[in-house]
Design an enzyme around this catalytic site. Sequence first.
Site, PDB file in Angstrom:
ATOM      1  N   ASP A 127      -1.940  -4.022   7.517  1.00  0.00           N
ATOM      2  CA  ASP A 127      -3.384  -3.759   7.534  1.00  0.00           C
ATOM      3  C   ASP A 127      -3.834  -2.585   8.411  1.00  0.00           C
ATOM      4  O   ASP A 127      -5.027  -2.415   8.633  1.00  0.00           O
ATOM      5  CB  ASP A 127      -4.171  -5.010   7.969  1.00  0.00           C
ATOM      6  CG  ASP A 127      -4.523  -5.891   6.777  1.00  0.00           C
ATOM      7  OD1 ASP A 127      -4.236  -5.465   5.637  1.00  0.00           O
ATOM      8  OD2 ASP A 127      -5.077  -6.984   6.991  1.00  0.00           O
ATOM      9  N   LYS A 181      -1.931   1.908   5.832  1.00  0.00           N
ATOM     10  CA  LYS A 181      -0.902   2.767   5.229  1.00  0.00           C
ATOM     11  C   LYS A 181      -1.230   3.140   3.789  1.00  0.00           C
ATOM     12  O   LYS A 181      -1.127   4.298   3.390  1.00  0.00           O
ATOM     13  CB  LYS A 181       0.458   2.055   5.261  1.00  0.00           C
ATOM     14  CG  LYS A 181       0.940   1.741   6.666  1.00  0.00           C
ATOM     15  CD  LYS A 181       2.216   0.902   6.656  1.00  0.00           C
ATOM     16  CE  LYS A 181       2.002  -0.504   6.138  1.00  0.00           C
ATOM     17  NZ  LYS A 181       1.091  -1.325   6.957  1.00  0.00           N
ATOM     18  N   THR A 182      -1.611   2.118   3.008  1.00  0.00           N
ATOM     19  CA  THR A 182      -1.852   2.378   1.587  1.00  0.00           C
ATOM     20  C   THR A 182      -3.137   3.191   1.399  1.00  0.00           C
ATOM     21  O   THR A 182      -3.176   4.122   0.586  1.00  0.00           O
ATOM     22  CB  THR A 182      -1.898   1.046   0.814  1.00  0.00           C
ATOM     23  OG1 THR A 182      -0.689   0.328   1.102  1.00  0.00           O
ATOM     24  CG2 THR A 182      -2.001   1.272  -0.680  1.00  0.00           C
ATOM     25  N   HIS A 234       4.083  -6.096   6.102  1.00  0.00           N
ATOM     26  CA  HIS A 234       4.370  -7.508   6.308  1.00  0.00           C
ATOM     27  C   HIS A 234       5.839  -7.729   6.661  1.00  0.00           C
ATOM     28  O   HIS A 234       6.723  -7.094   6.085  1.00  0.00           O
ATOM     29  CB  HIS A 234       4.018  -8.277   5.035  1.00  0.00           C
ATOM     30  CG  HIS A 234       3.970  -9.744   5.241  1.00  0.00           C
ATOM     31  ND1 HIS A 234       5.091 -10.533   5.161  1.00  0.00           N
ATOM     32  CD2 HIS A 234       2.947 -10.560   5.558  1.00  0.00           C
ATOM     33  CE1 HIS A 234       4.743 -11.774   5.417  1.00  0.00           C
ATOM     34  NE2 HIS A 234       3.448 -11.816   5.656  1.00  0.00           N
TER      35      HIS A 234
END
Length: 392
Positions: free
Chosen positions: A22, A25-26, A85
């Site tokens: 969270d 990165k994306t 994760h």
Amino acid sequence: MPKTAYVRTKPHLNIGTMGHVDHGKTTLTAAITKVLSERGTGTFVPFDRIDRAPEEAARGITINIAHVEYETDTRHYAHIDMPGHADYIKNMVTGAAQLDGAILVVSALDGIMPQTAEHVLLARQVGVDHIVVALNKADAGDDELTDLVELEVRELLSSHGYGGESVPVVRVSGLRALEGDPRWTDSVQALLDAVDTYVPIPVRYTDAPFLLPVENVLTITGRGTVVTGAVERGTVRVGDRIEVLGAESGPQFSTVTSLETFGKPMEFAEAGDNVALLLRGMPRDAIRRGHVVAAPDSTVPSRRFTARVYVLSAKEGGRTTPVTTGYRPQFYIRTADVVGDIDLGELAVARPGDTVSLTVELGRDVPLESGLGFAIREGGRTVGAGTVTELI
Ligand SMILES: Nc1nc2c(ncn2[C@@H]2O[C@H](COP(=O)(O)OP(=O)(O)OP(=O)(O)O)[C@@H](O)[C@H]2O)c(=O)[nH]1
Ligand SMILES: [Mg+2]
């Protein structure tokens, strides 16, 4: 319609975003493609196209969707967005093994979190020599707190041998850049400039025998079996004979009948390229992630080796108790995940925080060579990292 062939005009590098879950990165990956598409050197890839599970996205002979490609003025990049994760560490390990540089994404609001530290450690172990830091969510943080986070990140990098004082740390907002706010699109451009200048063009072993660790296997109805991954060394051309190594049943031989990078056909691929290979007559179940595609007779898999291993301290997320001879963790080697027995010899015991020499016997044969890095995992967490010193 015939596809446009890949034209090699700029040096190609593999980079990726890593960091805690969270931290953005994306979002940042999508923002990078947006900023570059506006400059005319890339195609915008929206967030939800990057963040899909690979199995949903497996289509055509294209590479795992977590990869995007773009160009700056001076370079062509393949960019892998690594999930933060803890369960996805395997992807992180195998993805990072092929990175020439990494963008460490740290939320300016949260600072260093467990996977921030774990990813830096793993990056070091799998041979990522250059890290650039994106202090993300700078739009929402206050300057004093962000200064503290920056200090903390530089210290973390120094403690892993990355020379934290000289690492570029760029304050960005992936989210605001994606929304087109000029202040923040400039910040993403500054980050890319830092990557362009700080991450050197690596030496590619294009003259060595061809080797590609298999990342993914797909079937294209009517065409056959496709494997994807980054070429570790050497060169491969359409028509080349290859050998698939790592299966219990022994080597499998085949011929490369088609070669693509990001959906574009290529005549040859070389070390560093992210490619998909179509293999003639290769049964789908004869090859899987963790196997290696290599020039015939260029490497012989083995299972016994000596290694230099660092046992993570409890503070780094490692074990609280020592490791003894007979310990049987998982070894992550290239894209493979193999169980192995540890023999500490006369030493008998290695405590968390120790660096030791030991002997490993893997549960199956794997293509190995001295200098190869690996991670040691147990019950879903990294407990050690090492390098092969000698094959036995
Ligand atoms: N304020 C602010 N929020 C952001 C920024 N970048 C990302 N976010 C938010 O942070 C959350 C997580 O963003 P992601 O991009 O999914 O984070 P990630 O690091 O890819 O997460 P994982 O893949 O799950 O590890 C989302 O709600 C984003 O909208 C930013 O620059 N500023
Ligand atoms: Mg993500």
